[in-house]
Design a protein around this motif. Structure first.
Motif, PDB file in Angstrom:
ATOM      1  N   UNK A 212       0.818  -1.211   0.000  1.00 22.09           N
ATOM      2  CA  UNK A 212       0.000   0.000   0.000  1.00 22.09           C
ATOM      3  C   UNK A 212       0.856   1.267   0.000  1.00 22.09           C
ATOM      4  N   UNK A 213       0.494   2.194  -0.886  1.00 25.64           N
ATOM      5  CA  UNK A 213       1.159   3.485  -0.908  1.00 25.64           C
ATOM      6  C   UNK A 213       2.410   3.540  -1.747  1.00 25.64           C
ATOM      7  N   UNK A 214       2.886   2.388  -2.206  1.00 20.55           N
ATOM      8  CA  UNK A 214       4.115   2.383  -3.014  1.00 20.55           C
ATOM      9  C   UNK A 214       3.765   2.297  -4.496  1.00 20.55           C
ATOM     10  N   UNK A 215       4.414   3.139  -5.303  1.00 21.01           N
ATOM     11  CA  UNK A 215       4.135   3.181  -6.735  1.00 21.01           C
ATOM     12  C   UNK A 215       4.994   2.142  -7.463  1.00 21.01           C
TER      13      UNK A 215
ATOM     14  N   UNK B 214       4.942  -0.220 -14.700  1.00 24.41           N
ATOM     15  CA  UNK B 214       4.424  -1.374 -15.461  1.00 24.41           C
ATOM     16  C   UNK B 214       5.446  -2.501 -15.482  1.00 24.41           C
ATOM     17  N   UNK B 215       6.732  -2.133 -15.594  1.00 19.84           N
ATOM     18  CA  UNK B 215       7.791  -3.162 -15.612  1.00 19.84           C
ATOM     19  C   UNK B 215       7.822  -3.942 -14.296  1.00 19.84           C
ATOM     20  N   UNK B 216       7.640  -3.232 -13.173  1.00 19.99           N
ATOM     21  CA  UNK B 216       7.604  -3.908 -11.872  1.00 19.99           C
ATOM     22  C   UNK B 216       6.451  -4.905 -11.815  1.00 19.99           C
ATOM     23  N   UNK B 217       5.282  -4.465 -12.285  1.00 18.57           N
ATOM     24  CA  UNK B 217       4.098  -5.330 -12.232  1.00 18.57           C
ATOM     25  C   UNK B 217       4.265  -6.513 -13.185  1.00 18.57           C
TER      26      UNK B 217
ATOM     27  N   UNK C 100     -16.298   0.527  -5.490  1.00 16.20           N
ATOM     28  CA  UNK C 100     -15.795   1.749  -4.851  1.00 16.20           C
ATOM     29  C   UNK C 100     -14.309   1.673  -4.536  1.00 16.20           C
ATOM     30  N   UNK C 101     -13.787   0.460  -4.370  1.00 17.37           N
ATOM     31  CA  UNK C 101     -12.361   0.312  -4.053  1.00 17.37           C
ATOM     32  C   UNK C 101     -11.480   0.510  -5.293  1.00 17.37           C
ATOM     33  N   UNK C 102     -12.111   0.536  -6.468  1.00 15.66           N
ATOM     34  CA  UNK C 102     -11.343   0.764  -7.684  1.00 15.66           C
ATOM     35  C   UNK C 102     -10.619   2.097  -7.671  1.00 15.66           C
ATOM     36  N   UNK C 103     -11.210   3.097  -6.994  1.00 21.30           N
ATOM     37  CA  UNK C 103     -10.579   4.420  -6.944  1.00 21.30           C
ATOM     38  C   UNK C 103      -9.316   4.415  -6.092  1.00 21.30           C
ATOM     39  N   UNK C 104      -9.121   3.349  -5.295  1.00 24.02           N
ATOM     40  CA  UNK C 104      -7.886   3.241  -4.492  1.00 24.02           C
ATOM     41  C   UNK C 104      -6.685   2.850  -5.347  1.00 24.02           C
ATOM     42  N   UNK C 105      -6.951   2.250  -6.520  1.00 26.86           N
ATOM     43  CA  UNK C 105      -5.853   1.922  -7.440  1.00 26.86           C
ATOM     44  C   UNK C 105      -5.598   3.170  -8.281  1.00 26.86           C
ATOM     45  N   UNK C 106      -4.584   3.908  -7.890  1.00 28.23           N
ATOM     46  CA  UNK C 106      -4.316   5.238  -8.440  1.00 28.23           C
ATOM     47  C   UNK C 106      -3.235   5.164  -9.510  1.00 28.23           C
ATOM     48  N   UNK C 107      -3.425   5.916 -10.580  1.00 30.20           N
ATOM     49  CA  UNK C 107      -2.410   6.040 -11.632  1.00 30.20           C
ATOM     50  C   UNK C 107      -1.531   7.245 -11.331  1.00 30.20           C
ATOM     51  N   UNK C 108      -0.215   7.046 -11.263  1.00 28.55           N
ATOM     52  CA  UNK C 108       0.738   8.146 -11.148  1.00 28.55           C
ATOM     53  C   UNK C 108       1.365   8.324 -12.530  1.00 28.55           C
ATOM     54  N   UNK C 109       0.889   9.318 -13.257  1.00 31.99           N
ATOM     55  CA  UNK C 109       1.305   9.483 -14.646  1.00 31.99           C
ATOM     56  C   UNK C 109       2.825   9.541 -14.777  1.00 31.99           C
TER      57      UNK C 109
ATOM     58  N   UNK D  71       4.803   7.247 -13.915  1.00 30.25           N
ATOM     59  CA  UNK D  71       5.470   6.382 -12.941  1.00 30.25           C
ATOM     60  C   UNK D  71       4.830   4.995 -12.864  1.00 30.25           C
ATOM     61  N   UNK D  72       3.526   4.933 -12.701  1.00 33.08           N
ATOM     62  CA  UNK D  72       2.894   3.623 -12.604  1.00 33.08           C
ATOM     63  C   UNK D  72       1.648   3.651 -11.732  1.00 33.08           C
TER      64      UNK D  72
END
Length: 228
Positions: A172-175, A178-181, A210-219, A221-222
């Motif tokens: 949680x909280x760490x970005x 795509x390569x990491x994933x 509603x939990x989908x909004x917790x998966x945040x895109x950091x443009x 970065x990932x």
């Protein structure tokens, strides 16, 4: 003082001492070794975590990790790679060897301490019903059963969607790029496009409501799972 024991393995003696001092200030018991050869002479099962440099002498950090993973006694000891190398291939190699995290030099000591705490929190729970489940509010991941429920209603996820959600929620909280994933979820599968990750995450967001909004895109970065 807490009960966690950490072994720092790095051929830079000054860096070993700096990490030892700062981790001991956090209450950890810390030993150091300046080569993989010296580290392998120690009783590794005494340690809860290894901070392992990649670029060392005859036995590299990757080689030492590979040796540990092949040994039943040491296979489950968490490893954080610390290295000056930061290419996509090195990151993928590290994760494929079972690394729990990967920190590139130069790094801040605060970052190292936060990563250490996160890995220990994730890996050191004694096996029980709670340790086998990951919970965020009404979202529950049952790890052994490979099942996700929201407010006790099961959510039908594909294997990849489940693994992405588990990976992000565990960190949680760490970005993650795509390569990491790719490295953690698709491992060494070939011909997997970055777009594949985006598609899976889009579907995953829809499925978990509603939990989908917790998966945040950091443009640029990932992605990360960001708690409110």
């Amino acid at each position: 003082m807490n009960d966690y024991r950490i072994l720092v393995v790095d051929d830079e003696e000054d860096l070993c001492e700096i990490l030892k001092f700062n981790l001991e200030m956090e209450g950890y018991q810390v030993d150091t070794a300046t080569s993989a050869e010296d580290a392998l002479k120690l009783k590794l099962t005494n340690y809860d975590l290894l901070l392992l440099d990649v670029m060392m002498g005859e036995i590299s950090g990757f080689k030492m990790a590979s040796m540990m993973k092949k040994n039943k006694e040491t296979a489950d000891i968490p490893i954080i790679f610390i290295t000056a190398k930061d290419t996509e291939n090195d990151t993928i190699t590290g994760f494929n060897l079972g690394a729990d995290d990967y920190i590139s030099k130069p790094f801040s000591l605060r970052e190292v301490i936060l990563r250490v705490k996160a890995v220990l929190r994730r890996t050191s729970s004694t096996p029980n019903e709670n340790a086998e489940k990951l919970t965020y509010k009404g979202l529950v991941i049952d790890i052994p059963k490979k099942k996700v429920t929201i407010d006790d209603e099961e959510v039908a996820l594909t294997k990849k969607e489940f693994e992405i959600l588990l990976f992000l929620l565990q960190n949680q909280g760490r970005v993650f790029s795509r390569e990491d994933i790719l490295a953690r979820v698709w491992h060494d599968e070939v011909y997997v496009l970055d777009r594949t990750i985006d598609v899976n995450i889009t579907r995953l967001r829809k499925k978990i409501g509603e939990y989908g909004q917790c998966i945040v895109t950091r443009l640029g970065y990932g992605y990360c799972f960001e708690c409110e």
